[in-house]
Write a protein that holds these residues in place. Structure first.
Motif, PDB file in Angstrom:
ATOM      1  N   GLU A 157      -8.425  -2.046   6.257  1.00  0.00           N
ATOM      2  CA  GLU A 157      -8.451  -2.365   4.945  1.00  0.00           C
ATOM      3  C   GLU A 157      -7.325  -2.068   4.196  1.00  0.00           C
ATOM      4  O   GLU A 157      -6.925  -2.901   3.466  1.00  0.00           O
ATOM      5  CB  GLU A 157      -9.646  -1.324   4.097  1.00  0.00           C
ATOM      6  CG  GLU A 157     -10.228  -1.949   2.862  1.00  0.00           C
ATOM      7  CD  GLU A 157     -10.195  -3.343   2.771  1.00  0.00           C
ATOM      8  OE1 GLU A 157     -10.134  -4.052   1.741  1.00  0.00           O
ATOM      9  OE2 GLU A 157     -10.845  -4.090   3.812  1.00  0.00           O
ATOM     10  N   LYS A 158      -6.756  -1.250   4.565  1.00  0.00           N
ATOM     11  CA  LYS A 158      -5.015  -1.100   4.039  1.00  0.00           C
ATOM     12  C   LYS A 158      -4.190  -1.988   4.418  1.00  0.00           C
ATOM     13  O   LYS A 158      -3.414  -2.780   3.733  1.00  0.00           O
ATOM     14  CB  LYS A 158      -4.374   0.609   4.596  1.00  0.00           C
ATOM     15  CG  LYS A 158      -2.966   0.649   4.102  1.00  0.00           C
ATOM     16  CD  LYS A 158      -2.569   2.108   4.244  1.00  0.00           C
ATOM     17  CE  LYS A 158      -1.283   2.098   3.774  1.00  0.00           C
ATOM     18  NZ  LYS A 158      -0.664   3.569   3.911  1.00  0.00           N
ATOM     19  N   ARG A 209      -5.106  -5.106   5.362  1.00  0.00           N
ATOM     20  CA  ARG A 209      -5.558  -6.448   4.537  1.00  0.00           C
ATOM     21  C   ARG A 209      -5.149  -6.415   3.219  1.00  0.00           C
ATOM     22  O   ARG A 209      -4.661  -7.327   2.727  1.00  0.00           O
ATOM     23  CB  ARG A 209      -7.112  -6.244   4.591  1.00  0.00           C
ATOM     24  CG  ARG A 209      -7.789  -7.594   3.844  1.00  0.00           C
ATOM     25  CD  ARG A 209      -9.101  -7.586   3.437  1.00  0.00           C
ATOM     26  NE  ARG A 209      -9.295  -6.545   2.442  1.00  0.00           N
ATOM     27  CZ  ARG A 209      -9.056  -6.545   1.163  1.00  0.00           C
ATOM     28  NH1 ARG A 209      -8.661  -7.791   0.727  1.00  0.00           N
ATOM     29  NH2 ARG A 209      -9.235  -5.930   0.211  1.00  0.00           N
ATOM     30  N   SER A 210      -5.329  -5.077   2.493  1.00  0.00           N
ATOM     31  CA  SER A 210      -5.140  -5.090   1.113  1.00  0.00           C
ATOM     32  C   SER A 210      -3.525  -5.255   0.801  1.00  0.00           C
ATOM     33  O   SER A 210      -3.030  -5.715  -0.131  1.00  0.00           O
ATOM     34  CB  SER A 210      -5.554  -3.906   0.294  1.00  0.00           C
ATOM     35  OG  SER A 210      -4.811  -2.794   0.868  1.00  0.00           O
ATOM     36  N   GLU A 211      -2.689  -5.105   1.788  1.00  0.00           N
ATOM     37  CA  GLU A 211      -1.246  -5.197   1.755  1.00  0.00           C
ATOM     38  C   GLU A 211      -1.066  -6.670   1.984  1.00  0.00           C
ATOM     39  O   GLU A 211       0.321  -7.034   2.092  1.00  0.00           O
ATOM     40  CB  GLU A 211      -0.498  -4.160   2.725  1.00  0.00           C
ATOM     41  CG  GLU A 211      -0.695  -2.679   2.224  1.00  0.00           C
ATOM     42  CD  GLU A 211       0.025  -2.531   1.010  1.00  0.00           C
ATOM     43  OE1 GLU A 211       1.147  -3.034   0.821  1.00  0.00           O
ATOM     44  OE2 GLU A 211      -0.387  -1.332   0.088  1.00  0.00           O
ATOM     45  N   GLY A 212      -1.850  -7.404   2.604  1.00  0.00           N
ATOM     46  CA  GLY A 212      -1.443  -8.808   2.915  1.00  0.00           C
ATOM     47  C   GLY A 212      -1.029  -8.903   4.148  1.00  0.00           C
ATOM     48  O   GLY A 212      -0.043  -9.877   4.533  1.00  0.00           O
ATOM     49  N   SER A 229     -14.493  -8.612   5.150  1.00  0.00           N
ATOM     50  CA  SER A 229     -13.836  -7.585   4.351  1.00  0.00           C
ATOM     51  C   SER A 229     -14.380  -7.842   2.941  1.00  0.00           C
ATOM     52  O   SER A 229     -14.919  -8.780   2.547  1.00  0.00           O
ATOM     53  CB  SER A 229     -12.340  -7.685   4.283  1.00  0.00           C
ATOM     54  OG  SER A 229     -11.903  -7.175   5.585  1.00  0.00           O
ATOM     55  N   PRO A 230     -13.915  -7.045   1.773  1.00  0.00           N
ATOM     56  CA  PRO A 230     -14.358  -7.100   0.374  1.00  0.00           C
ATOM     57  C   PRO A 230     -14.126  -8.568  -0.084  1.00  0.00           C
ATOM     58  O   PRO A 230     -14.590  -8.979  -1.068  1.00  0.00           O
ATOM     59  CB  PRO A 230     -13.722  -6.003  -0.250  1.00  0.00           C
ATOM     60  CG  PRO A 230     -13.462  -5.051   0.861  1.00  0.00           C
ATOM     61  CD  PRO A 230     -13.207  -5.773   2.063  1.00  0.00           C
ATOM     62  N   ASP A 231     -12.967  -9.187   0.400  1.00  0.00           N
ATOM     63  CA  ASP A 231     -12.429 -10.430  -0.170  1.00  0.00           C
ATOM     64  C   ASP A 231     -13.503 -11.506   0.276  1.00  0.00           C
ATOM     65  O   ASP A 231     -13.066 -12.795   0.152  1.00  0.00           O
ATOM     66  CB  ASP A 231     -10.975 -10.644  -0.188  1.00  0.00           C
ATOM     67  CG  ASP A 231     -10.571 -10.642   1.489  1.00  0.00           C
ATOM     68  OD1 ASP A 231     -11.553 -10.701   2.222  1.00  0.00           O
ATOM     69  OD2 ASP A 231      -9.317 -11.063   1.674  1.00  0.00           O
ATOM     70  N   TYR A 253     -11.246 -10.325   9.182  1.00  0.00           N
ATOM     71  CA  TYR A 253      -9.887 -10.135   9.754  1.00  0.00           C
ATOM     72  C   TYR A 253      -9.751  -9.294  10.885  1.00  0.00           C
ATOM     73  O   TYR A 253      -8.759  -9.006  11.554  1.00  0.00           O
ATOM     74  CB  TYR A 253      -9.309  -9.149   8.663  1.00  0.00           C
ATOM     75  CG  TYR A 253      -8.833  -9.821   7.206  1.00  0.00           C
ATOM     76  CD1 TYR A 253      -7.553 -10.685   7.236  1.00  0.00           C
ATOM     77  CD2 TYR A 253      -9.921  -9.671   6.149  1.00  0.00           C
ATOM     78  CE1 TYR A 253      -7.461 -11.277   6.083  1.00  0.00           C
ATOM     79  CE2 TYR A 253      -9.341 -10.315   4.956  1.00  0.00           C
ATOM     80  CZ  TYR A 253      -8.402 -11.100   4.931  1.00  0.00           C
ATOM     81  OH  TYR A 253      -8.101 -11.670   3.712  1.00  0.00           O
TER      82      TYR A 253
END
Length: 193
Positions: free
Chosen positions: A129-130, A132-135, A164-166, A170
């Motif tokens: 998740e980290k 993913r959130s960092e792109g 994932s939340p979006d 991934y």
């Protein structure tokens, strides 16, 4: 073939399948954190033009691989019969990135520096998740229709579980099939067996 060799070949085959899926995803413009260089790895990650299919073995393919486990040390690529054959006949070279026994620290350092390996083998969770959130990850979604076997064998319920939340996918596990092949479902060529 000895039992240990079969396990190694199976593990390497799983790795190769995951790597090929991720390498196919790398051309979509998602990961801007990886540094650009003139290394053989960056030269071989060309995205084929529309309509051209990537043919394994036509061009050399090199990628880095990080096992996110304190206990894991990747065997030397090309040192055993299976990987030597892949290296010689399919022109695939895997460059290991060692955790040095401190996988979490190593991953954090790579994230902060923006120098991630091409493939990361890990468990789902906060670290994914980290990233993913960092792109720093490329979603599989665009490739599920292009390469339908993963979608077919995983099924919509498994894919939805992994999102994932979006809303994007991934990560892809090795346990995705309920077929009799267990968690190595994508290793078996049913045309042969």
């Amino acid at each position: 073939m000895k039992k240990g060799e079969k396990k190694l070949l199976s593990a390497l085959s799983v790795t190769l399948v995951i790597v090929m899926a991720l390498m196919g995803c790398s051309g979509s413009g998602g990961n801007t954190a990886s540094p650009k260089s003139d290394s053989p790895s960056s030269q071989n990650n060309e995205t084929p033009s529309t309509g051209d299919a990537f043919v394994l073995g036509e061009k050399p393919l090199e990628f880095s691989f990080y096992g996110y486990y304190d206990w894991y040390t990747m065997p030397d690529w090309g040192a055993d019969l299976a990987t030597k054959w892949i290296q010689e006949n399919k022109k695939v070279n895997v460059v290991p990135v060692s955790s040095g026994g401190v996988a979490k620290n190593k991953l954090s350092t790579m994230i902060v520096s923006g120098e991630l390996p091409d493939v990361i083998w890990m468990e789902p969770g906060a670290e994914v998740e980290k990233l993913r959130s960092e792109g720093m990850l490329v979603p599989f979604d665009d490739y599920l229709d292009k390469y339908p076997n993963l979608k077919k064998w995983a099924g919509e319920s498994t894919l939805e579980l992994l999102r994932s939340p979006d809303g994007k996918l991934y990560q892809f596990p090795n346990w995705y099939t309920t077929q009799p092949n267990g968690n190595a479902g994508y290793l078996v060529n049913k045309k042969i067996y």
